[in-house]
Design a protein around this motif. Structure first.
Motif, short mmCIF file in Angstrom:
data_model
loop_
_atom_site.label_atom_id
_atom_site.label_comp_id
_atom_site.label_asym_id
_atom_site.label_seq_id
_atom_site.Cartn_x
_atom_site.Cartn_y
_atom_site.Cartn_z
N HIS A 111 0.75 -1.25 0.01
CA HIS A 111 -0.08 -0.19 0.47
C HIS A 111 1.23 1.11 0.01
O HIS A 111 0.63 2.69 -0.49
N VAL A 112 2.01 1.61 0.71
CA VAL A 112 2.73 2.49 0.29
C VAL A 112 4.18 2.44 0.04
O VAL A 112 4.82 3.08 -1.49
N ALA A 138 -6.18 5.16 -2.86
CA ALA A 138 -6.75 4.92 -1.60
C ALA A 138 -7.68 4.73 -1.15
O ALA A 138 -9.05 3.83 -1.55
N SER A 139 -8.40 5.83 -0.05
CA SER A 139 -9.48 4.82 0.44
C SER A 139 -10.14 5.94 1.24
O SER A 139 -9.43 6.93 2.66
N VAL A 140 -11.64 6.25 2.39
CA VAL A 140 -12.39 7.11 2.95
C VAL A 140 -11.76 6.62 4.19
O VAL A 140 -11.68 7.27 5.45
N SER A 147 -6.79 0.64 12.20
CA SER A 147 -5.05 0.14 11.81
C SER A 147 -4.40 0.60 11.56
O SER A 147 -4.65 2.22 10.62
N THR A 148 -3.38 -0.51 10.69
CA THR A 148 -2.84 0.07 9.08
C THR A 148 -3.17 0.09 7.72
O THR A 148 -2.95 0.71 7.50
N TYR A 149 -4.45 -0.01 7.75
CA TYR A 149 -5.27 -0.06 6.19
C TYR A 149 -5.21 1.77 6.58
O TYR A 149 -4.86 2.51 5.89
N GLY A 150 -5.96 2.44 6.72
CA GLY A 150 -6.38 3.93 7.29
C GLY A 150 -5.31 4.30 7.41
O GLY A 150 -5.02 5.30 6.53
N ALA A 151 -4.06 3.89 8.18
CA ALA A 151 -2.86 4.42 8.39
C ALA A 151 -2.44 4.92 6.94
O ALA A 151 -1.21 5.45 6.39
N ALA A 152 -2.46 3.74 6.44
CA ALA A 152 -1.01 3.23 5.34
C ALA A 152 -2.38 4.02 3.97
O ALA A 152 -1.22 4.54 2.70
N LYS A 153 -3.88 3.92 3.61
CA LYS A 153 -3.78 5.09 2.36
C LYS A 153 -3.70 6.52 3.28
O LYS A 153 -4.25 7.26 2.55
N TRP A 155 -1.60 8.30 4.17
CA TRP A 155 -0.50 8.12 3.53
C TRP A 155 -0.41 8.66 2.01
O TRP A 155 0.53 9.93 1.11
N VAL A 156 -1.35 7.44 1.60
CA VAL A 156 -1.04 7.75 0.29
C VAL A 156 -2.14 9.11 0.16
O VAL A 156 -1.72 9.75 -1.62
N VAL A 157 -2.87 9.47 0.70
CA VAL A 157 -3.87 11.03 0.27
C VAL A 157 -2.50 12.10 0.39
O VAL A 157 -2.44 13.23 -0.33
N GLU A 158 -1.86 11.57 1.38
CA GLU A 158 -1.34 13.18 1.85
C GLU A 158 0.33 13.02 0.66
O GLU A 158 0.49 14.39 -0.19
N PHE A 159 0.59 11.88 0.76
CA PHE A 159 1.43 12.16 -0.53
C PHE A 159 1.32 12.03 -1.29
O PHE A 159 2.14 13.45 -2.48
#
Length: 254
Positions: A111-112, A138-140, A147-153, A155-159
């Protein structure tokens, strides 16, 4: 020369829908996933329906040697990639402490690390040509502690937001797509049969709608696409809720 789009996670779900929709617009496609038989089935359908080229690359993007095949394809000067769709992903149970840490590491890599590396490979040729488009799915969940799914997504949004600001003036747009719950086989692959996700029917989206709206947003150069009015409203509320409340809400649906 026709434009070419490379789509990861293209053997099913949103990835296959992106590939079909881009092919319908006249783009040749490069389909990437681990399942060669499923990839070939999607490619054959695209060739028959749309008369474009459909190439497949069988690769596990968490494995450096296999991921390198995709990176090399993104940098081929004689066969340029105009659109990159980073879609590959999978979900894990939300109980981080019970999950196998190696599964969590692969989850983070896919994911990252994988989209970061593929973006890096694609950006050089795109910037040298002065045009290109990158779509990062990414994802809402990026707006809800999950958990780690939201955290990874997240990162995708901010990057993606940063990358769009940095590279759009040079002709390359980057869009993070944040769908809500979408009818694909994503949840079934986690062992949850249809109707057992604990999510109300009105929250579900159709994959075709998600892809259509997100591609429109990407064409407009938007940094973030949330392809649903109702999910736009939900994420707006989620941003101001206390973490304890939004995390409890986020446990619904897996």
């Amino acid at each position: 020369m026709p434009k070419t789009a490379l789509v990861t996670g293209a053997s099913s779900g949103l990835g296959a829908e992106y590939a079909r929709r881009l092919a319908a617009r006249g783009a040749d496609v490069v389909l990437v996933a681990r399942d060669s038989a499923a990839l070939e089935a999607v490619a054959a359908q695209i060739r028959e329906r749309h008369g474009v080229r459909a190439e497949i690359i069988t690769a596990d993007l968490t494995t450096p040697r296999q991921r390198a095949k995709v990176e090399r394809r993104l940098t081929e000067p004689d066969r340029p990639i105009e659109v990159l769709v980073n879609n590959a992903g999978f979900g894990l149970p939300l109980d981080f402490e019970r999950n196998d840490i190696e599964d969590e590491a692969r989850h983070l890599a896919l994911h990252v690390e994988a989209p970061m590396r593929l973006m890096h490979a694609a950006l050089g040729p795109m910037l040298s040509r002065g045009h290109g488009r990158i779509v990062n799915v990414a994802s809402v969940a990026a707006y809800t502690p999950r958990s780690t799914y939201g955290a990874a997504k997240r990162w995708v949004v901010e990057f993606s937001r940063w990358a769009n600001a940095a590279y759009a003036p040079r002709g390359v747009t980057v869009t993070a797509v944040c769908p809500g719950f979408t009818h694909t086989n994503f949840h079934e692959r986690m062992g949850l049969p249809p109707g057992k996700e604990g999510v109300s029917d009105w929250l579900w989206l159709d994959a075709s709608d998600v892809v259509s709206q997100s591609l429109r947003d990407a064409a407009r150069g938007k940094a973030v696409s949330i392809p649903s009015i109702r999910w736009k409203a939900i994420t707006a509320v989620a941003r101001v809720l206390p973490a304890s409340v939004s995390a409890a809400v986020g446990r619904r649906g897996r």
